[in-house]
Design an enzyme around this catalytic site. Sequence first.
Site, PDB file in Angstrom:
ATOM      1  N   GLY A 194     -42.905  75.782  10.477  1.00  0.00           N
ATOM      2  CA  GLY A 194     -43.949  75.451   9.651  1.00  0.00           C
ATOM      3  C   GLY A 194     -44.396  76.817   8.821  1.00  0.00           C
ATOM      4  O   GLY A 194     -45.202  77.661   9.362  1.00  0.00           O
TER       5      GLY A 194
ATOM      6  N   SER B 159     -44.180  76.841   4.627  1.00  0.00           N
ATOM      7  CA  SER B 159     -44.750  76.563   3.202  1.00  0.00           C
ATOM      8  C   SER B 159     -45.968  76.047   3.370  1.00  0.00           C
ATOM      9  O   SER B 159     -46.305  75.059   4.139  1.00  0.00           O
ATOM     10  CB  SER B 159     -44.001  75.626   2.351  1.00  0.00           C
ATOM     11  OG  SER B 159     -42.427  76.326   2.234  1.00  0.00           O
TER      12      SER B 159
ATOM     13  N   SER C 219     -39.137  70.630   6.972  1.00  0.00           N
ATOM     14  CA  SER C 219     -37.916  69.706   7.165  1.00  0.00           C
ATOM     15  C   SER C 219     -38.206  69.398   8.633  1.00  0.00           C
ATOM     16  O   SER C 219     -38.249  70.094   9.566  1.00  0.00           O
ATOM     17  CB  SER C 219     -36.799  70.389   7.158  1.00  0.00           C
ATOM     18  OG  SER C 219     -36.509  70.810   5.825  1.00  0.00           O
TER      19      SER C 219
ATOM     20  N   GLU D 101     -28.922  85.470  11.454  1.00  0.00           N
ATOM     21  CA  GLU D 101     -27.729  85.039  10.881  1.00  0.00           C
ATOM     22  C   GLU D 101     -27.265  85.028   9.469  1.00  0.00           C
ATOM     23  O   GLU D 101     -26.708  84.388   8.778  1.00  0.00           O
ATOM     24  CB  GLU D 101     -27.601  83.575  11.395  1.00  0.00           C
ATOM     25  CG  GLU D 101     -27.503  83.328  12.836  1.00  0.00           C
ATOM     26  CD  GLU D 101     -26.835  82.230  13.301  1.00  0.00           C
ATOM     27  OE1 GLU D 101     -26.672  81.243  12.503  1.00  0.00           O
ATOM     28  OE2 GLU D 101     -26.226  82.050  14.447  1.00  0.00           O
TER      29      GLU D 101
ATOM     30  N   SER E 181     -36.518  80.557  -4.217  1.00  0.00           N
ATOM     31  CA  SER E 181     -35.937  79.763  -5.646  1.00  0.00           C
ATOM     32  C   SER E 181     -35.243  80.769  -6.200  1.00  0.00           C
ATOM     33  O   SER E 181     -34.699  81.881  -5.881  1.00  0.00           O
ATOM     34  CB  SER E 181     -36.972  79.365  -6.359  1.00  0.00           C
ATOM     35  OG  SER E 181     -37.595  80.475  -7.062  1.00  0.00           O
TER      36      SER E 181
ATOM     37  N   GLU F 172     -35.093  81.693  -9.305  1.00  0.00           N
ATOM     38  CA  GLU F 172     -35.727  82.890  -9.823  1.00  0.00           C
ATOM     39  C   GLU F 172     -36.320  83.743  -9.007  1.00  0.00           C
ATOM     40  O   GLU F 172     -36.073  85.176  -9.211  1.00  0.00           O
ATOM     41  CB  GLU F 172     -37.099  82.192 -10.378  1.00  0.00           C
ATOM     42  CG  GLU F 172     -36.844  81.202 -11.384  1.00  0.00           C
ATOM     43  CD  GLU F 172     -36.415  79.885 -11.013  1.00  0.00           C
ATOM     44  OE1 GLU F 172     -36.458  79.560  -9.769  1.00  0.00           O
ATOM     45  OE2 GLU F 172     -35.804  79.104 -11.820  1.00  0.00           O
TER      46      GLU F 172
END
Lengths: 371, 371, 397, 397
Positions: free
Chosen positions: D130, D132, D164, D249, D379, D381
């Site tokens: 958890g 974002s 996710s 990892e 991202s 960017e």
Amino acid sequence: MDLELSDEQAELRDNFRSVLEDCCSPALVRAAYEESDDGDSLWRQQVELGWPSLAVPETAGGLGYGFVETALLAEELGRAAAPATLLATTSQLTPALVEADDDEALARVATGSLRGTLALSEKGRFDLDSVATTARRQGERWTVTGTKDGVLAGATADLFAVAARDPETGFVGLFAIEQTDAKVERRPGLDPALLLADVVFTSSPARLLIAPDADAEARIARITEPATVALALHMVGACRNIFEQTLAYAKIRKQYDRVIGSFQALKHRFADMYLEVERATALCYFAAVSIAEDDPERGEVAHLAKAAAGDCQRLLAEDGLQLHGGLGFTWEQDLHFWLKRAKAGEVLCGTSAWHRTALARRLGLASEGDA
Amino acid sequence: MDLELSDEQAELRDNFRSVLEDCCSPALVRAAYEESDDGDSLWRQQVELGWPSLAVPETAGGLGYGFVETALLAEELGRAAAPATLLATTSQLTPALVEADDDEALARVATGSLRGTLALSEKGRFDLDSVATTARRQGERWTVTGTKDGVLAGATADLFAVAARDPETGFVGLFAIEQTDAKVERRPGLDPALLLADVVFTSSPARLLIAPDADAEARIARITEPATVALALHMVGACRNIFEQTLAYAKIRKQYDRVIGSFQALKHRFADMYLEVERATALCYFAAVSIAEDDPERGEVAHLAKAAAGDCQRLLAEDGLQLHGGLGFTWEQDLHFWLKRAKAGEVLCGTSAWHRTALARRLGLASEGDA
Amino acid sequence: MKLQFDDATLAFRDEFLAWLEKNRPAAEEMETDPAVSSAHAPDWARRWARRMFDAGWLVPGWAPELGGRNAGAVETLVYLEALTEAGVPRTTNPQGLGIISPSILDYGRPDQVEEFAMPVLRGELTACLGMSEPDAGSDLANLKTAAVRDGDEWVLNGQKVWTSGAAYADFCFLFCRTDPDARKHRGISIILVPMDTPGLEVKPLKEIVHPDTPDLAEVFLDDVRVPIENLVGEENDGWRMANGSLAHERSMVWLDSVLAIERSMAGLLDHAKAWMPALTPAERALAADDVVRLYIETKALRALGYRGFARFVKGGNAPEQALMKAYSSETSRDLARIASEWNGTDALHTTSGRSNRRRAIGGIEGYFNTFGSTISAGSSEIQRNIIAERVLGLPRE
Amino acid sequence: MKLQFDDATLAFRDEFLAWLEKNRPAAEEMETDPAVSSAHAPDWARRWARRMFDAGWLVPGWAPELGGRNAGAVETLVYLEALTEAGVPRTTNPQGLGIISPSILDYGRPDQVEEFAMPVLRGELTACLGMSEPDAGSDLANLKTAAVRDGDEWVLNGQKVWTSGAAYADFCFLFCRTDPDARKHRGISIILVPMDTPGLEVKPLKEIVHPDTPDLAEVFLDDVRVPIENLVGEENDGWRMANGSLAHERSMVWLDSVLAIERSMAGLLDHAKAWMPALTPAERALAADDVVRLYIETKALRALGYRGFARFVKGGNAPEQALMKAYSSETSRDLARIASEWNGTDALHTTSGRSNRRRAIGGIEGYFNTFGSTISAGSSEIQRNIIAERVLGLPRE
């Protein structure tokens, strides 16, 4: 799989680099541009350092290093935009002589008394299919007739390894021809330090290196592959130098009261340039080690390396010049030596488009007749 | 040469836009995605507005506008990501009926009682050479057998204008086939509002529109050219919407306490997106006016327009989605309607690569046999 | 929208074409005695300027006494296209004709017009533009060259760089700082400086291509004295005038770029047909596609340019202008790059002489040459900032 | 540099391959009962995790009591490659195995290891991450979800997004703000939150592709109460642990991307051979070139990845990592784009079901799907900023 230099290789590379910083300064390159200096003094220093003997087998009096080391030398020569005699001798002539088991000539290369190069390209094409130069046999003696263009370091070569076709069998073979038996037309052009020449052979007496028979194409590939990978890495070396110069400039040059390297659009372009240089380096090293280990995939890797070097020069020459602004556009700045070296490499040893189409054929992506 | 809209054209375009904002909201498009709504209510409103009659000649009871106005409608329909019935009817069926002088059918189009489309593509290919569907003549009657795919608004068409080959002469002609004589398989797929279908004809009774003879190819081109340019401008309309939404988002979305549109790297990307949209618009308008004025170059301009629309969708779908971040990736946001419309257009009416190869042939850049 | 010009415009064009046919400089004299710099006017160029001026064809949009005939914008467009199609340069001193004379006409005194602007128009004098400085680049606000008033003279000290044509020009339209205390854009003035004034030294800057015929130069000013009346316009008003100067003819500038690229494109098409036979079919398809992509750009540039021009004529905004600078210069560069990449080892050849620069296609040298446009007069990076901030309304950083 | 692994490594690989052959889940059970989310473990996946754990093949680099065998980095590399070549997933809960368990092992108390980390390793529990939030995006410093201490409980309020597997996970490794007054990175803590805690609501976020099987979700926390001992590590030390977690990892992450792209590339080569006959020779050459360019990227990714890995093993710096994230995700996107562009109208087809996502090639849907990687976890960017600032040393703005 380990694609990073070993400590020994890294040390050798550092040695090439620091020696070349001393003995092949931009002033020496400038002399090639402005005073038609062929870099003879540099060659003598390189001979003293034993560099021409690097890739010559120990049996012929050389140091017997593998191809990775030759490739690293080519990279550093590109970083220095060095006059091309040593590049041609170690990455073009030497593999030809090794393939032909010509220990006598190799021994002369090792001592620095023989400089030479590969003369393959005709009308700007670097494929054997385009070879129209003929080799005719009279008894045990061969003579060669034809014109080769874009011959690297052709202006300083003592010996040419010439691809020529036997009109009787249609096969291409490789022949050694002395400079004294050829007509060498210098073509200084864009990058005079490449020492390019067109070379005309008119019934020139030739010594057989690789017989024009059914095996010849595969054997010549074992020469053109290292020649191509070395040239690719040579270009990438020039590009890395452009990258470092441009990055350093972006850290000091101010516009609108800010260092230009702090502008995000430029940062992203530097990230892309960095990727392009690292990507091409990684593929070239992969190609070099594949050739050094005589991996079954070695026929593919030269295409990968030269295509990646093509992408690299395209971006680095373009952004390197653009981001230097007017400064990079002036003759007095040294930057253009590397810009020209990087771009000139694109049209030697096959363009990236040619290597990509060759790769397409290998991957079974071309129909019959698409060639 | 004047490639800017006249005041009257601009007014018409504004009218299309504001009407569509009312009667073709994103909620209506969403219904096509989520409830298999074919947009029948929208079609009825469009009929009330007289839009299907726009390109129908006055002699057949239409408004008799030229192709520029049809193209502007296509652009605005793309901006709205509208269900595709009107696009297909005005830019694909109508030109076919006009070329065939079929005033009776045109009159039905004008009153809104006939919806239809062009059924040309087979196995995803949009060139006449790929047409394997056959048209057989028995006395004065023709029957057509074959399968067409990717038929725009095939799901709502009453009439198909079908390209089919006469196996006796080898020529391709164009035939009108009623929906009731065809088997329509809906393929909602990526963008359900395109109302795509595969259409199977099995000895379907067909009315001759363009006879399969030596002139047919040129006459069919006079239908596919406007169809292609309209679709191109339709894609560009969708792209302009993506551009405006992304730009607006960049002006309010904050990251690291700054509006993301203030980051220079993003600014430069917006400048590039803006160029791409303006460039494609300009070429599409140029193509539209060339067709409207029946300029001798009209055969070339459809290739230019569709290739430019292809470049446009590539950049705008990619950067539009990327710069929206996770938000643009969610179904509940409307953005994906335009992303999907823009990208879907690429594989309809010929890909940009196909149009570029056609252009290469026109420019004499292909050797015999390269096709 | 329409493709064709109206009858009156076509009649105007016919009139010009007929005149041009009779009065144009001969191809041989242009060839034999080429302009070697952007402020070099060979004899034929001086005669040609005078002939254009006298016949009212020099700047058709201006009044007859300034070498024009009060033509409209569309007519000017048609006129420029006709000149290009005929392969005749409008001038060999584009800064003089396009920027410097118009600025003097706008902001100068009548005696300055008489002494500087009119001679440039009549082909008697050439002029160069002194803007860029070593540390200022595209950023006029950082200008350092100083003019200090000493009695009835200005005393100038400083250095200019990237000054096109400085080695051949008769005078310089020089931007300098007249108020050292004013911030940034304030305190800049424009002074007319004859190039033979003592203390002024021109040092040609060889470029990385064609080093034998340098056009750019550094200009060093060491206590250069010019009369006080050489000030153009108001003191410290240079920034406003600069924006005026550079905006001059901006609505038409796109045309030069488009026409130049169309010429290059025609050259590339011919060139491509020459490469094709040596290539394999697969290479041929790739080469053809590269050329076709550029062909599309060429058409797009013209279409974009005409759209912007149509808006300009209607008095509207033409955001295409900022776009056109970046897009046309980059297209021109890409075209040169592609031409060189398919040219085999011939791409390594170099040419000499300025007159050959534009004609040569297929060389890497020609590719490098195109960076003049992507770097100068507002680099591509600056154009993108302008588009993003002024056209698209994105916030300044 | 060398191409071949040494004998000991090859022996290690042979041992694993033999074990894998005997113990791998059957292709049919994976097909019949696919994992529909990144925190969904079907029965076969739970059994498989346990089998790997017991045999010391789950995380070869760890100690036997944690499911490993103290293997070296090169051995781990060989192991991961072997799994991929066999077409067997290492886990269906990658965040749980790769990030959350290791973090609890590093920073948690023994009872947390027993209750949370070990069950994840043994396939008994799955976990989601958890991080974002709606207004924070990639910027953890703007985190707003708050945890307030009330007696022996934490009371959590706020919202997570792009989580996710939230709809399938047993617990969440949740980043929240425990000191509202601390600035930015300070004041962030990590708390373990069982997903069935009252007040916690999961709302699946349908994506623009495969809306029928959403994996992402929004997580709403409305007075969610968990025991005080669910805090991981020190209070307000979350930022430091986050950098640790995400770095877990990291040296191997490139491998997953490379292997995935190599699989796609193999698919593309097959697919390309299927298109070719329908294309004209000219199109064929263009299509082949598009595919070849991607083939080169695939090889370059592997070569770059191996160089970075070699440096990592030698304990050196591996700047390739930041590069690999942007480059691999963009290559994967380009590959999907090219596959769709040459696929004619078939590119418009959609597939359903999560398990088909990766397999499908040639659809525009698959192309859109790849943006998951260019957008999430920093991202492209942000990766470029990192490269420019941290690797190349360009100044921050």
